[in-house]
Design an enzyme around this catalytic site. Structure first.
Site, short mmCIF file in Angstrom:
data_model
loop_
_atom_site.label_atom_id
_atom_site.label_comp_id
_atom_site.label_asym_id
_atom_site.label_seq_id
_atom_site.Cartn_x
_atom_site.Cartn_y
_atom_site.Cartn_z
N ASP A 25 37.34 49.77 -48.78
CA ASP A 25 37.03 51.19 -49.05
C ASP A 25 37.37 51.68 -50.48
O ASP A 25 37.85 52.81 -50.65
CB ASP A 25 37.77 52.09 -48.04
CG ASP A 25 37.36 51.81 -46.61
OD1 ASP A 25 36.48 50.95 -46.39
OD2 ASP A 25 37.95 52.42 -45.70
N LYS A 130 31.62 50.60 -42.09
CA LYS A 130 32.45 50.76 -40.89
C LYS A 130 32.63 52.23 -40.56
O LYS A 130 32.91 53.05 -41.45
CB LYS A 130 33.81 50.06 -41.09
CG LYS A 130 34.66 50.62 -42.22
CD LYS A 130 35.87 49.75 -42.41
CE LYS A 130 36.86 50.31 -43.41
NZ LYS A 130 37.44 51.61 -43.12
N CYS A 163 43.31 52.52 -43.58
CA CYS A 163 42.28 51.50 -43.33
C CYS A 163 42.75 50.08 -43.61
O CYS A 163 42.31 49.14 -42.95
CB CYS A 163 41.04 51.84 -44.14
SG CYS A 163 40.26 53.36 -43.52
C1 C5J Z 1 40.94 54.89 -45.70
C2 C5J Z 1 41.28 57.16 -44.92
N1 C5J Z 1 40.05 54.12 -46.28
N2 C5J Z 1 42.49 57.24 -45.45
N3 C5J Z 1 40.51 56.05 -45.13
O1 C5J Z 1 42.11 54.58 -45.72
O2 C5J Z 1 40.81 58.06 -44.27
#
Ligand code: C5J
Length: 230
Positions: A25, A130, A163
């Site tokens: 991400d 995802k 994540c």
């Molecule tokens: C991730 C989030 N990628 N913090 N998403 O950690 O919402």
């Protein structure tokens, strides 16, 4: 060839051919001002600070022909894959699906949903979309790794306790040997990052190992030199 790292809590061995570098991400919505992360009141600068380490690691991994997986958290434009609980959670200035400075927040195809240009996927690299925090939930990631004979994962990206940690635990339960790269993952909350590093490697690597990116790069360089001498 098996490579060895002096990882924590003890040595980690991996074979590049059976290992994937997983970049979680690294999207504009989490890393850049005006995105979803910032709309939740977070300072995004600590996340931007890991980009050079990740670039170096990615470059070294590509040089040895290692398999790369990029993930993106996001949803279909009609939000059919986003539970209302996720949309409604917290009190962000912008909710998932709202129109923001980088297009609709966390929606496929919006500018904010894209991976930052510094880490743009190269041809042949897998990009996994995802809907959840974990990269295995609602995706084909496990199958994609299995068909390639991948057994080990080098895990990086953001955010460490959301994540990244969720993905690492999902991977651990599926039998992957996971190494979290300490300086290539970051949280908006330094204490949460430290807690994850401690939790992962506690109890004899109950979730996995941790090491720094330069240790991985050093091991890869050594293997290339040894390969050239042989
Ligand atoms: C991730 C989030 N990628 N913090 N998403 O950690 O919402």
């Amino acid at each position: 060839m098996k490579l060895h790292l002096d990882a924590q809590p003890f040595g980690y061995e991996f074979d590049v051919a059976k290992t994937a570098l997983v970049i979680i991400d690294m999207q504009r919505d989490f890393v850049e001002p005006g995105g979803f992360g910032a709309s939740l009141g977070n300072d995004v600068r600590p996340l931007q600070a890991i980009v050079p380490a990740l670039q170096n690691l990615l470059h070294a991994w590509r040089q040895v022909g290692g398999f790369v997986v990029h993930t993106r958290e996001g949803h279909r434009p009609d939000l059919s894959d986003c539970p209302p609980a996720k949309v409604n959670r917290g009190s962000p200035a912008l909710r998932i699906g709202d129109e923001g400075p980088m297009g609709r927040v966390l929606i496929w195809g919006a500018a904010g949903h894209a991976i930052i240009p510094e880490l743009a996927p190269a041809s042949g690299e897998l990009v996994v979309d995802k809907p959840g925090k974990g990269a295995f939930y609602g995706t084909y990631l496990n199958e994609a790794l299995q068909v390639r004979g991948i057994t080990h994962l080098l895990i990086t990206g953001v955010t460490t306790e959301v994540c990244v940690q969720t993905t690492m635990r999902e991977a651990n339960d599926r039998g992957y040997e996971c190494l979290l790269i300490e300086d290539a993952t970051e949280s908006y909350f330094p204490a949460f990052k430290q807690a994850v590093l401690d939790m992962v490697r506690a109890q004899g690597a109950i979730v996995g190992w941790t090491a720094r990116s330069e240790q991985v790069i050093g091991a890869l360089n050594l293997s290339t030199e040894e390969g050239a001498r042989a």
